[in-house]
Design a protein around this motif. Structure first.
Motif, PDB file in Angstrom:
ATOM      1  N   ILE A  45       0.836  -1.213   0.000  1.00  0.00           N
ATOM      2  CA  ILE A  45       0.000   0.000   0.000  1.00  0.00           C
ATOM      3  C   ILE A  45       0.864   1.254   0.000  1.00  0.00           C
ATOM      4  O   ILE A  45       0.702   2.143  -0.850  1.00  0.00           O
ATOM      5  CB  ILE A  45      -0.955  -0.003   1.205  1.00  0.00           C
ATOM      6  N   VAL A  46       1.786   1.342   0.954  1.00  0.00           N
ATOM      7  CA  VAL A  46       2.610   2.552   1.081  1.00  0.00           C
ATOM      8  C   VAL A  46       3.498   2.732  -0.144  1.00  0.00           C
ATOM      9  O   VAL A  46       3.652   3.854  -0.639  1.00  0.00           O
ATOM     10  CB  VAL A  46       3.439   2.507   2.387  1.00  0.00           C
ATOM     11  N   GLY A  47       4.051   1.656  -0.645  1.00  0.00           N
ATOM     12  CA  GLY A  47       4.906   1.755  -1.829  1.00  0.00           C
ATOM     13  C   GLY A  47       4.162   2.290  -3.036  1.00  0.00           C
ATOM     14  O   GLY A  47       4.688   3.122  -3.781  1.00  0.00           O
ATOM     15  N   HIS A  48       2.934   1.833  -3.231  1.00  0.00           N
ATOM     16  CA  HIS A  48       2.164   2.322  -4.379  1.00  0.00           C
ATOM     17  C   HIS A  48       1.720   3.771  -4.206  1.00  0.00           C
ATOM     18  O   HIS A  48       1.770   4.563  -5.148  1.00  0.00           O
ATOM     19  CB  HIS A  48       0.951   1.423  -4.620  1.00  0.00           C
ATOM     20  N   VAL A  49       1.270   4.124  -3.020  1.00  0.00           N
ATOM     21  CA  VAL A  49       0.794   5.499  -2.802  1.00  0.00           C
ATOM     22  C   VAL A  49       1.953   6.491  -2.860  1.00  0.00           C
ATOM     23  O   VAL A  49       1.889   7.504  -3.581  1.00  0.00           O
ATOM     24  CB  VAL A  49       0.039   5.608  -1.455  1.00  0.00           C
ATOM     25  N   VAL A  50       3.025   6.210  -2.127  1.00  0.00           N
ATOM     26  CA  VAL A  50       4.173   7.124  -2.115  1.00  0.00           C
ATOM     27  C   VAL A  50       4.843   7.156  -3.488  1.00  0.00           C
ATOM     28  O   VAL A  50       5.224   8.225  -3.980  1.00  0.00           O
ATOM     29  CB  VAL A  50       5.171   6.734  -1.002  1.00  0.00           C
TER      30      VAL A  50
ATOM     31  N   LEU B  79       5.057  14.281  -8.596  1.00  0.00           N
ATOM     32  CA  LEU B  79       5.844  15.455  -8.223  1.00  0.00           C
ATOM     33  C   LEU B  79       7.024  15.654  -9.176  1.00  0.00           C
ATOM     34  O   LEU B  79       7.319  16.786  -9.579  1.00  0.00           O
ATOM     35  CB  LEU B  79       6.343  15.306  -6.784  1.00  0.00           C
ATOM     36  N   GLU B  80       7.672  14.570  -9.545  1.00  0.00           N
ATOM     37  CA  GLU B  80       8.827  14.653 -10.442  1.00  0.00           C
ATOM     38  C   GLU B  80       8.440  15.071 -11.857  1.00  0.00           C
ATOM     39  O   GLU B  80       9.173  15.794 -12.517  1.00  0.00           O
ATOM     40  CB  GLU B  80       9.556  13.311 -10.505  1.00  0.00           C
ATOM     41  N   THR B  81       7.288  14.606 -12.342  1.00  0.00           N
ATOM     42  CA  THR B  81       6.917  14.909 -13.722  1.00  0.00           C
ATOM     43  C   THR B  81       6.262  16.277 -13.881  1.00  0.00           C
ATOM     44  O   THR B  81       6.370  16.875 -14.945  1.00  0.00           O
ATOM     45  CB  THR B  81       5.963  13.833 -14.283  1.00  0.00           C
TER      46      THR B  81
ATOM     47  N   GLN C 164      13.210  16.324  -1.781  1.00  0.00           N
ATOM     48  CA  GLN C 164      12.798  14.960  -2.109  1.00  0.00           C
ATOM     49  C   GLN C 164      13.463  13.948  -1.170  1.00  0.00           C
ATOM     50  O   GLN C 164      12.811  13.023  -0.687  1.00  0.00           O
ATOM     51  CB  GLN C 164      13.171  14.611  -3.562  1.00  0.00           C
ATOM     52  N   LEU C 165      14.772  14.122  -0.930  1.00  0.00           N
ATOM     53  CA  LEU C 165      15.515  13.174  -0.106  1.00  0.00           C
ATOM     54  C   LEU C 165      15.203  13.291   1.379  1.00  0.00           C
ATOM     55  O   LEU C 165      15.502  12.369   2.143  1.00  0.00           O
ATOM     56  CB  LEU C 165      17.015  13.341  -0.335  1.00  0.00           C
ATOM     57  N   SER C 166      14.625  14.368   1.813  1.00  0.00           N
ATOM     58  CA  SER C 166      14.278  14.493   3.233  1.00  0.00           C
ATOM     59  C   SER C 166      12.786  14.249   3.488  1.00  0.00           C
ATOM     60  O   SER C 166      12.417  13.734   4.543  1.00  0.00           O
ATOM     61  CB  SER C 166      14.675  15.869   3.766  1.00  0.00           C
ATOM     62  N   PHE C 167      11.940  14.587   2.539  1.00  0.00           N
ATOM     63  CA  PHE C 167      10.495  14.485   2.749  1.00  0.00           C
ATOM     64  C   PHE C 167       9.964  13.072   2.558  1.00  0.00           C
ATOM     65  O   PHE C 167       9.232  12.545   3.403  1.00  0.00           O
ATOM     66  CB  PHE C 167       9.776  15.465   1.803  1.00  0.00           C
ATOM     67  N   TRP C 168      10.311  12.420   1.459  1.00  0.00           N
ATOM     68  CA  TRP C 168       9.709  11.126   1.134  1.00  0.00           C
ATOM     69  C   TRP C 168      10.079   9.988   2.088  1.00  0.00           C
ATOM     70  O   TRP C 168       9.220   9.161   2.410  1.00  0.00           O
ATOM     71  CB  TRP C 168       9.981  10.748  -0.318  1.00  0.00           C
TER      72      TRP C 168
ATOM     73  N   TYR D 267       3.431   6.736  -6.371  1.00  0.00           N
ATOM     74  CA  TYR D 267       2.593   7.548  -7.260  1.00  0.00           C
ATOM     75  C   TYR D 267       2.847   9.030  -7.045  1.00  0.00           C
ATOM     76  O   TYR D 267       3.008   9.785  -8.011  1.00  0.00           O
ATOM     77  CB  TYR D 267       1.114   7.225  -7.022  1.00  0.00           C
ATOM     78  N   PHE D 268       2.898   9.467  -5.787  1.00  0.00           N
ATOM     79  CA  PHE D 268       3.099  10.890  -5.522  1.00  0.00           C
ATOM     80  C   PHE D 268       4.504  11.358  -5.889  1.00  0.00           C
ATOM     81  O   PHE D 268       4.689  12.493  -6.345  1.00  0.00           O
ATOM     82  CB  PHE D 268       2.770  11.222  -4.063  1.00  0.00           C
ATOM     83  N   ILE D 269       5.491  10.505  -5.715  1.00  0.00           N
ATOM     84  CA  ILE D 269       6.850  10.856  -6.153  1.00  0.00           C
ATOM     85  C   ILE D 269       6.873  11.047  -7.669  1.00  0.00           C
ATOM     86  O   ILE D 269       7.435  12.017  -8.186  1.00  0.00           O
ATOM     87  CB  ILE D 269       7.866   9.782  -5.726  1.00  0.00           C
TER      88      ILE D 269
END
Length: 159
Positions: A69-74, A81-83, A92-96, A76-78
């Motif tokens: 669950i967390v891998g798919h949701v996070v 955000l990147e695109t 990115q390296l501190s928030f995610w 998706y948002f990464i």
């Protein structure tokens, strides 16, 4: 003051109800007692209805479900955000990692409770029998008449 008489359900609770109660940290049978004594430590039994919870086999399924669950949701948002936005790398390296860790810890106990509720609803593991009410007397099965071909050992049942 009158004593409160509790009536327990005589049959097993349905799948959706059991899993929802487990997700909320409540006993899948009665919905009153708490499942967890500590963060992920399941109580030996429900203090309200007496359901034996110690024989659950949740083991590795809850972490796998949480990672899924967390891998798919996070993820998706990464990707979003990147695109679509130009976000600095330090953010990115501190928030995610913090979002991932917080989400995983927040979901782990509810998912484990839902898995215990799933096992209860399906009668898996030690959930094959329903609990006896707290005030109900435990009755012993009556002895069957013994015949010459009876191969039972006294007190142990059929061999």
């Amino acid at each position: 003051m009158t004593a409160r008489v509790e009536t327990l359900p005589a049959e097993r609770t349905g799948l959706t109800t059991s899993m929802a109660r487990g997700f909320l940290g409540r006993c899948p049978h009665c919905g009153e007692g708490r499942i967890f004594g500590r963060f992920l430590k399941v109580r030996p039994d429900c203090e309200t209805c007496g359901l034996a919870l110690h024989s659950h086999r949740a083991d590795d399924l809850p972490p796998y479900v949480v990672i899924f669950i967390v891998g798919h949701v996070v993820g998706y948002f990464i990707l979003e955000l990147e695109t679509n936005y130009d976000v600095p790398l330090w953010f990115q390296l501190s928030f995610w990692p913090l979002v991932t860790l917080g989400s995983a810890l927040a979901l782990l106990q509810p998912v484990k409770g839902a898995v215990v509720g799933l096992q209860y609803a399906l009668g898996m593991g030690g959930f094959a029998t329903l609990p006896v009410g707290p005030s109900a007397a435990v009755s012993r099965p009556e002895e069957l008449p013994r015949g010459p071909s009876d191969t039972r050992t006294p007190g142990l049942g059929p061999v």
